[in-house]
Scaffold this motif. Sequence first.
Motif, mmCIF file in Angstrom:
data_model
loop_
_atom_site.group_PDB
_atom_site.id
_atom_site.type_symbol
_atom_site.label_atom_id
_atom_site.label_comp_id
_atom_site.label_asym_id
_atom_site.label_seq_id
_atom_site.Cartn_x
_atom_site.Cartn_y
_atom_site.Cartn_z
ATOM 1 N N TYR A 57 20.381 61.217 -30.566
ATOM 2 C CA TYR A 57 19.233 60.624 -31.234
ATOM 3 C C TYR A 57 17.945 60.814 -30.434
ATOM 4 O O TYR A 57 16.888 61.073 -30.983
ATOM 5 C CB TYR A 57 19.458 59.123 -31.459
ATOM 6 N N VAL A 111 17.019 65.841 -30.986
ATOM 7 C CA VAL A 111 16.026 65.970 -32.057
ATOM 8 C C VAL A 111 14.657 66.355 -31.481
ATOM 9 O O VAL A 111 13.950 67.198 -32.045
ATOM 10 C CB VAL A 111 15.946 64.660 -32.876
ATOM 11 N N MET A 149 21.004 64.278 -39.434
ATOM 12 C CA MET A 149 19.721 63.711 -39.029
ATOM 13 C C MET A 149 18.561 64.659 -39.312
ATOM 14 O O MET A 149 17.455 64.231 -39.652
ATOM 15 C CB MET A 149 19.743 63.383 -37.537
ATOM 16 N N TRP A 158 28.806 57.782 -35.316
ATOM 17 C CA TRP A 158 28.264 57.990 -36.646
ATOM 18 C C TRP A 158 28.734 56.906 -37.609
ATOM 19 O O TRP A 158 28.014 56.497 -38.517
ATOM 20 C CB TRP A 158 28.745 59.365 -37.098
#
Lengths: 380, 380
Positions: free
Chosen positions: A27, A31, A77, B130
Motif C-alpha cells: 500500500y 503504488v 489497487m 487482502w
Amino acid sequence: MKNAADVAIVGYGISKFNRDGCLNPVYELAVQSVVDMFNNMMMMVELDARTVKDRIDALITSTTDSSAYTASILADMLGIRARIVNRVESMCSSGSNALTAAYSYIASGLSDLALVVGFDSYNSGLLLEWDVARGDTRHPAHWAAVYAKRHMQEFGSTREQLAMVAVKNRRSAVANDKAYFYNAKVITVDDVLNSRPIVEPLRLYDCSIACNGAASILLARGDIAKGICKEPVWIKGVGSSSIGASINSIDLTRMHATVDAARQAYDMSNVKPEMVDVAQIHDSFTILEILAYEDLGFVSKGKGGYAVEGKISIPAVNTDGGILGRGHSSGATGVAQIAEVVSQLMHRAGSRQVKDCSIGLVHNMAAAGTHASVVILENK
Amino acid sequence: MKNAADVAIVGYGISKFNRDGCLNPVYELAVQSVVDMFNNMMMMVELDARTVKDRIDALITSTTDSSAYTASILADMLGIRARIVNRVESMCSSGSNALTAAYSYIASGLSDLALVVGFDSYNSGLLLEWDVARGDTRHPAHWAAVYAKRHMQEFGSTREQLAMVAVKNRRSAVANDKAYFYNAKVITVDDVLNSRPIVEPLRLYDCSIACNGAASILLARGDIAKGICKEPVWIKGVGSSSIGASINSIDLTRMHATVDAARQAYDMSNVKPEMVDVAQIHDSFTILEILAYEDLGFVSKGKGGYAVEGKISIPAVNTDGGILGRGHSSGATGVAQIAEVVSQLMHRAGSRQVKDCSIGLVHNMAAAGTHASVVILENK
C-alpha cells in the motif's frame, strides 16, 4: 545462447528509500513507485497514462515480504486487469529475476506490456532458514568479511580501497533525492576506517542498510515500445546463475554465480565488458563492488582495488549511490538498479547523468553470492 | 493470441498429501515429489536420472510458504546448478502460474529443461491481508457460500447436486494412494447433507481440507522432450486472468477470471470445450466445480447441476479426487492438478485411467476466484 528478443523498457519509477515506519509495503511503497513511473513517462511524451495502463497485460511483483498474493492485490489497487499476475521471489535478487520473467512473458508471446514492481520494508528479514546451515556466520556481514579477508591476503587489497567504495557511493547518494543517504554528510576514507567494527575487516560504513523502498519498470514488445516511448532501452542480454554455498566456497577469490551470469549476458548481447558505459553493481558490502569489477570482466582478477583508486578505467558504477548509498530493500533493489541504468540510458538522470552512455549493465545478487543475475541494456 | 511454442511436459511426481506434523515443506515434501518424478520417468524409458538432472537449467518453486529463497535452497539440496532459479507465488494458483513461467522461459529461449516444484504445509495460512477488506466474510467458505446461494436462486441448483460433487471426488480419492482421503470411507449424499454446517448452504463435506503436499513437473523444449520421454504431453494453451474482487462480485453467477482464462487457452490451442477428455477443476468447494463446468464451457450457464447428475455429458473431472479428495496445499495444488492430467495423457494413471484420452485441461484458481488459470494439454 539465443540472441535477445525484441523487448524494451519504456518506463521506470522509484519511491523514496527510508526507514520510516511502514504499515504495508504494497500500500505505502509499491503504488508510489508506479505513480512515479507514470509521471516520468508523461514527462517524456504526450501520453495518456490510463491508455498505457489499460494495455498492461502482465504484472509481476518482486518482494520477500511474507504476505501472499501481492501481485493480485496491487493489480486491484491500480485498476489493472492483467493476464499474467504473480510474484517472483529470489531474496535480494528478486528484482532481476522479475525482469527476466517479464522479458520471457513478452518474448514467448504471452504478454505485450509487462509491469514489474519491486518493494520491501526494512524489516522484511535478512536471515534465511538456509542460513541455519552456516552456523555462526549467518549474518550477511560474516560471509562478506570472509571474501574481504581472502581478497586482501591473495591480492594485497587494502582497507583503504574498501573504504573508497563506501566514500564514492555515499557521495553519489547524497545528491540523489530518492536515496536513503540523500543530503546526508559526505564521508571520508578516515570516517569509514574509524567507524564501528562489524566483522573484521568490515566496518559500519562498509555495510549497507536495510530500507523500505520500491521501484517499477515497464517492459514492452518492441513494436509497442516505439509507440509509447521516444527512447526505449533495449534488453540485450540476461544472465542468471544459482550455485550452492558449498561449491561457491571452494574458491573465495571470486563470485562464481556472477561469473556465470555475466558470461551468459555478454554472450547473448554480443557486448564485451569494455563496451559498458554505466553499471549498477550489487554493493551490499564494499568488498562486493571490488569483486564484481573483476567477475564482470571490467578488470582482471585481483585488480579490483586499483580500479577503485582510479588507476584502471572502468564504467561509471553505482551512479545513484548503489546499495550502500540508496539503501537495500530486498525485493526493490534489483528493480531500482535497473531503473537507474534505464534513466542513464534515456539521458534523464539529471545531475548524475553519465555523458554519452549507450550500454548499461545491472548486477544483482542474493545470499552470499549463491545467486546472481546480470542484465545488459542498450539505448539503440 | 500466438499459438503455443513447442514445449512439452516430460515428467511428473507427487508426494503423499497429509496433515502430519511438517517441520519444513522444502526439506520434507518438495524433495519427495522430485524423487517420485524421477522414479516415474525411469519407469517410462531407460534413463539416467543424473544425466537429465544435470541438464535442468531452470527451477521454479511454487509455494505460499513465508520463508524466502526456497528455489535456490531446493536447487542446492538436489544438486541442480541451474540458470533460472526463483519462486512464483499467486496464492492457490501459484502452481499454474509457475507452469506458465516455465513455459515462457523455454519458449523465449532462456531455458531448455525446466523443473517446477509446488509445495506447502497445511498451516501455510489461508487468510490474506487482502481478506481484511472483506470484513466478516474473510474465510474462503464465506465467498463460496455466496456463490452457492446465488446459483441455487438463479438456476435452481440443489443441495443434493452440490453433495454429489463431494461424493464423486471422495470416491476417486479413496482409490488414490497419494490423496489425503486414500482408503477413507466412501461418502453418500446423505453423509454430505448431514455433515456439520459451515456456512449455509455449505456443509463440512462441501469444503476441502488444507494439507501438506508437493508435486513436480518437468518441462522440456520440443526437440529435447522427444529424447527424454516416449510420450511427452504438449502444452497447447495457457490462459490466465486476474480480476479485482469488486468487479468479480458484480455478477455472482460466474467466475469471471475463469471465463477469461478459458477463452485465452481455447484460442491459443484451437481446442474447443467439447474436445476435452479429462480435466482437473479447482474444487476447493463443491459449488466451484459446478460453476467451472459452466465457465469452462462444458455446459451452458446454469446447467452445471445437471452435469453432476450425469444428465449432460462432460469430460472426466478430478480423476485423482480433486482438491476435495486429494487435499488442498496452496502452492502444490496447481502442480498436482497438472501432474494428474499428464499421467492420464501418458496413459499411466493406473486404476483411474480415462480410456482413449488425448486432450486434457487444468483449471486452477485463487482467492475467491479473483485469479484463474487454464492450461490445455495434448498428448500428440
